[in-house]
Design a protein around this motif. Structure first.
Motif, PDB file in Angstrom:
ATOM      1  N   GLU A 288       0.829  -1.204   0.000  1.00  0.00           N
ATOM      2  CA  GLU A 288       0.000   0.000   0.000  1.00  0.00           C
ATOM      3  C   GLU A 288       0.863   1.252   0.000  1.00  0.00           C
ATOM      4  N   LEU A 289       1.960   1.208   0.773  1.00  0.00           N
ATOM      5  CA  LEU A 289       2.886   2.344   0.787  1.00  0.00           C
ATOM      6  C   LEU A 289       3.527   2.541  -0.578  1.00  0.00           C
TER       7      LEU A 289
ATOM      8  N   MET B 236       3.779   5.380  -5.719  1.00  0.00           N
ATOM      9  CA  MET B 236       3.649   5.336  -7.177  1.00  0.00           C
ATOM     10  C   MET B 236       2.531   6.259  -7.656  1.00  0.00           C
ATOM     11  N   ARG B 237       1.428   6.321  -6.891  1.00  0.00           N
ATOM     12  CA  ARG B 237       0.352   7.244  -7.276  1.00  0.00           C
ATOM     13  C   ARG B 237       0.834   8.690  -7.245  1.00  0.00           C
ATOM     14  N   GLY B 238       1.632   9.019  -6.211  1.00  0.00           N
ATOM     15  CA  GLY B 238       2.189  10.368  -6.152  1.00  0.00           C
ATOM     16  C   GLY B 238       3.103  10.653  -7.330  1.00  0.00           C
TER      17      GLY B 238
ATOM     18  N   LEU C 123       4.069  13.109 -12.608  1.00  0.00           N
ATOM     19  CA  LEU C 123       4.368  12.960 -14.033  1.00  0.00           C
ATOM     20  C   LEU C 123       3.237  13.508 -14.899  1.00  0.00           C
ATOM     21  N   LYS C 124       1.990  13.343 -14.435  1.00  0.00           N
ATOM     22  CA  LYS C 124       0.866  13.910 -15.186  1.00  0.00           C
ATOM     23  C   LYS C 124       0.958  15.434 -15.243  1.00  0.00           C
ATOM     24  N   LYS C 125       1.344  16.040 -14.110  1.00  0.00           N
ATOM     25  CA  LYS C 125       1.500  17.493 -14.103  1.00  0.00           C
ATOM     26  C   LYS C 125       2.592  17.923 -15.070  1.00  0.00           C
TER      27      LYS C 125
END
Length: 236
Positions: free
Chosen positions: A144-145, A150-152, A157-159
């Motif tokens: 989960e960590l 990875m979500r962060g 990367l999307k930004k």
């Protein structure tokens, strides 16, 4: 007699098959014979024959020394009717009951030992299950960590990608504007070039006729070209 009958009734509710007490065997006793020890352990014919052929004999279950003449007995598991009719014949009732009570105590001990072993196996399995659940919980927390990290990273990367898209759009618009300016200037250049060709032809015609020399056209055209190139240089 009442205690013996109560023991028989209790034992009738249990499994009627004993297990070999050899640690690595624990098979249900079947076949012709089994080995019984004075320390209340029982073994299948295979392991009993192998273990008790050595001297001194040692119980494989509890490591007790079995040196007495009747400390080890090979017993028939399915005695004949003649044997059952004669084995206790002639003995006093108290002796018969004493022998029966001891036989039932042996059976009761075996059932109790099996019950204790099953409880031990169950507690051990539960401990292993709790340990596995703990490890699984730790692994899930770690995963989960990692997923949160990875979500962060994906959001970051999307930004960055959105910023690159914005810059690309701005550069594309600038490039299209420059292309339009270039096309416009190219049209002006082609128009002036055409005018230059027409004026040149007119001047040659005028020069070919004596007494008719008008230099105002070439002069004015030269001024127009200077203004054009100044405008072109300022825009580029």
């Amino acid at each position: 007699l009442v205690s013996v009958l109560s023991t028989v009734t209790a034992m009738s509710l249990c499994d009627d098959t004993l297990l070999c007490n050899f640690p690595k065997c624990r098979a249900k006793l079947s076949g012709f014979a089994c080995w019984v020890t004075a320390c209340s352990h029982v073994f299948c014919d295979q392991h009993g024959s192998g273990e008790f052929s050595r001297s001194p004999a040692i119980c494989p279950a509890c490591s007790s020394a079995l040196s007495g003449k009747l400390d080890i007995v090979r017993t028939e598991m399915s005695p004949s009717e003649e044997y059952k009719a004669m084995v206790l014949a002639g003995l006093r009732p108290d002796i018969v009951l004493d022998i029966s009570a001891r036989a039932l105590a042996f059976w009761s001990y075996q059932v109790h030992q099996e019950h204790m072993y099953q409880e031990y196996s169950l507690s051990r399995a539960e401990a292993q299950l709790k340990q596995m659940e703990k490890v699984l919980t730790q692994q899930n927390q770690s995963r989960e960590l990692e997923l949160t990290t990875m979500r962060g990273e994906i959001a970051s990367l999307k930004k960055v990608m959105e910023e690159y898209k914005r810059k690309y759009s701005e550069v594309s618009e600038r490039l299209m504007e420059r292309n339009r300016q270039y096309q416009k200037l190219q049209g002006l250049y082609d128009s002036l070039r055409l005018r230059n060709m027409v004026v040149g032809v007119g001047e040659r015609d005028a020069l070919s006729q004596p007494g008719q020399h008008d230099f105002s056209i070439g002069k004015n055209f030269g001024l127009n070209l200077d203004e054009y190139f100044k405008a072109f240089n300022s825009r580029s």
